[in-house]
Motif scaffolding. Structure first.
Motif, PDB file in Angstrom:
ATOM      1  N   LEU A  12       0.856  -1.178   0.000  1.00  0.00           N
ATOM      2  CA  LEU A  12       0.000   0.000   0.000  1.00  0.00           C
ATOM      3  C   LEU A  12       0.892   1.228   0.000  1.00  0.00           C
ATOM      4  O   LEU A  12       1.778   1.345   0.844  1.00  0.00           O
ATOM      5  N   ARG A  13       0.669   2.120  -0.982  1.00  0.00           N
ATOM      6  CA  ARG A  13       1.495   3.329  -1.081  1.00  0.00           C
ATOM      7  C   ARG A  13       0.606   4.548  -1.257  1.00  0.00           C
ATOM      8  O   ARG A  13      -0.276   4.567  -2.115  1.00  0.00           O
ATOM      9  N   LEU A  14       0.865   5.557  -0.452  1.00  0.00           N
ATOM     10  CA  LEU A  14       0.122   6.814  -0.519  1.00  0.00           C
ATOM     11  C   LEU A  14       1.040   7.908  -1.032  1.00  0.00           C
ATOM     12  O   LEU A  14       2.213   7.949  -0.657  1.00  0.00           O
ATOM     13  N   ASP A  15       0.503   8.796  -1.841  1.00  0.00           N
ATOM     14  CA  ASP A  15       1.233  10.003  -2.217  1.00  0.00           C
ATOM     15  C   ASP A  15       0.423  11.185  -1.708  1.00  0.00           C
ATOM     16  O   ASP A  15      -0.650  11.482  -2.225  1.00  0.00           O
ATOM     17  N   GLU A  16       0.943  11.823  -0.653  1.00  0.00           N
ATOM     18  CA  GLU A  16       0.217  12.926  -0.014  1.00  0.00           C
ATOM     19  C   GLU A  16       0.017  14.097  -0.965  1.00  0.00           C
ATOM     20  O   GLU A  16      -1.030  14.737  -0.956  1.00  0.00           O
ATOM     21  N   ASN A  24      -0.682  -2.799  -4.426  1.00  0.00           N
ATOM     22  CA  ASN A  24       0.001  -3.771  -5.282  1.00  0.00           C
ATOM     23  C   ASN A  24       0.329  -3.187  -6.653  1.00  0.00           C
ATOM     24  O   ASN A  24       0.150  -3.842  -7.674  1.00  0.00           O
ATOM     25  N   GLY A  25       0.750  -1.925  -6.669  1.00  0.00           N
ATOM     26  CA  GLY A  25       1.154  -1.288  -7.904  1.00  0.00           C
ATOM     27  C   GLY A  25       0.005  -0.781  -8.764  1.00  0.00           C
ATOM     28  O   GLY A  25       0.223  -0.224  -9.826  1.00  0.00           O
ATOM     29  N   LYS A  26      -1.229  -0.970  -8.315  1.00  0.00           N
ATOM     30  CA  LYS A  26      -2.413  -0.547  -9.082  1.00  0.00           C
ATOM     31  C   LYS A  26      -3.038   0.654  -8.386  1.00  0.00           C
ATOM     32  O   LYS A  26      -3.340   0.602  -7.198  1.00  0.00           O
ATOM     33  N   ARG A 103      -5.037  -0.431  13.409  1.00  0.00           N
ATOM     34  CA  ARG A 103      -3.636  -0.549  13.022  1.00  0.00           C
ATOM     35  C   ARG A 103      -3.592  -0.895  11.545  1.00  0.00           C
ATOM     36  O   ARG A 103      -4.412  -1.660  11.049  1.00  0.00           O
ATOM     37  N   LEU A 104      -2.602  -0.322  10.842  1.00  0.00           N
ATOM     38  CA  LEU A 104      -2.422  -0.638   9.427  1.00  0.00           C
ATOM     39  C   LEU A 104      -1.434  -1.794   9.309  1.00  0.00           C
ATOM     40  O   LEU A 104      -0.343  -1.753   9.879  1.00  0.00           O
ATOM     41  N   ASP A 105      -1.837  -2.830   8.577  1.00  0.00           N
ATOM     42  CA  ASP A 105      -0.943  -3.951   8.269  1.00  0.00           C
ATOM     43  C   ASP A 105      -0.567  -3.810   6.800  1.00  0.00           C
ATOM     44  O   ASP A 105      -1.353  -4.134   5.920  1.00  0.00           O
ATOM     45  N   ASN A 106       0.626  -3.268   6.562  1.00  0.00           N
ATOM     46  CA  ASN A 106       1.078  -2.979   5.199  1.00  0.00           C
ATOM     47  C   ASN A 106       2.335  -3.801   4.905  1.00  0.00           C
ATOM     48  O   ASN A 106       3.446  -3.364   5.130  1.00  0.00           O
ATOM     49  N   PRO A 107       2.155  -5.036   4.418  1.00  0.00           N
ATOM     50  CA  PRO A 107       3.308  -5.898   4.198  1.00  0.00           C
ATOM     51  C   PRO A 107       4.155  -5.458   3.006  1.00  0.00           C
ATOM     52  O   PRO A 107       3.678  -4.710   2.152  1.00  0.00           O
ATOM     53  N   PRO A 108       5.396  -5.934   2.954  1.00  0.00           N
ATOM     54  CA  PRO A 108       6.258  -5.624   1.806  1.00  0.00           C
ATOM     55  C   PRO A 108       5.638  -6.162   0.517  1.00  0.00           C
ATOM     56  O   PRO A 108       4.921  -7.146   0.535  1.00  0.00           O
ATOM     57  N   ALA A 109       5.919  -5.468  -0.571  1.00  0.00           N
ATOM     58  CA  ALA A 109       5.430  -5.924  -1.884  1.00  0.00           C
ATOM     59  C   ALA A 109       6.092  -7.242  -2.231  1.00  0.00           C
ATOM     60  O   ALA A 109       7.209  -7.511  -1.820  1.00  0.00           O
ATOM     61  N   GLU A 110       5.373  -8.058  -2.969  1.00  0.00           N
ATOM     62  CA  GLU A 110       5.905  -9.380  -3.355  1.00  0.00           C
ATOM     63  C   GLU A 110       6.992  -9.208  -4.400  1.00  0.00           C
ATOM     64  O   GLU A 110       6.871  -8.417  -5.290  1.00  0.00           O
TER      65      GLU A 110
END
Length: 110
Positions: A12-16, A24-26, A103-110
Motif C-alpha cells: 500500500l502506497r500513498l502520495d500525499e 500492489n502497484g495498481k 492498526r495498518l498492516d502494510n506488508p512488503p510488496a511481493e
C-alpha cells in the motif's frame, strides 16, 4: 508516477501531494474520499502501531470531530476497507485492535 521513498517496497502506497493511493502497484480509482484518505494517511504514518479511535476521528474530521458518532466513524472505516478489498481481497490492511483502535498492516510488496 512519484512514489514516496518511505513507502517504496510496500503493498500500500500513498502520495500525499497528489492524494493518490496504490495497492500492489495498481492505482485506486476513483480516488478515495478526503476522509478516507486522511484516515489511511494517519494509520500509514504510524507504521503498524495502534492508533486510537479518538486520534483517528480528530485527524479525519479536525474541528468538526466533536459531533462525530461511533456509527459515522465505523461507516467510514467499513467503506475504506471495502475499497481496499476491491483491489486486494486477500489481505486485511486495516485491523481492529479491540479496546485500543486501529492498526495498518502494510506488508512488503511481493
Amino acid at each position: 508516477a512519484f512514489i514516496p521513498p518511505h513507502t517504496r517496497g510496500y503493498r500500500l502506497r500513498l502520495d500525499e501531494r497528489s492524494r493518490r493511493l496504490w495497492l500492489n502497484g495498481k492505482e485506486v480509482l476513483p480516488p478515495l474520499s478526503a476522509q478516507q484518505f486522511r484516515l489511511l494517511q494517519t494509520l500509514e504514518k504510524q507504521q503498524g502501531e495502534v492508533v486510537s479511535r479518538e486520534e483517528l476521528i480528530q485527524a479525519v474530521w479536525g474541528e468538526e470531530a466533536f459531533g462525530v458518532t461511533e456509527q459515522a466513524f465505523d461507516a467510514l472505516v467499513r467503506r475504506l476497507r471495502e475499497r481496499l478489498a476491491e483491489i486486494d481481497p486477500h489481505h486485511h490492511y486495516i485491523l481492529t485492535v479491540r479496546g485500543h483502535g486501529l492498526r495498518l498492516d502494510n506488508p512488503p510488496a511481493e
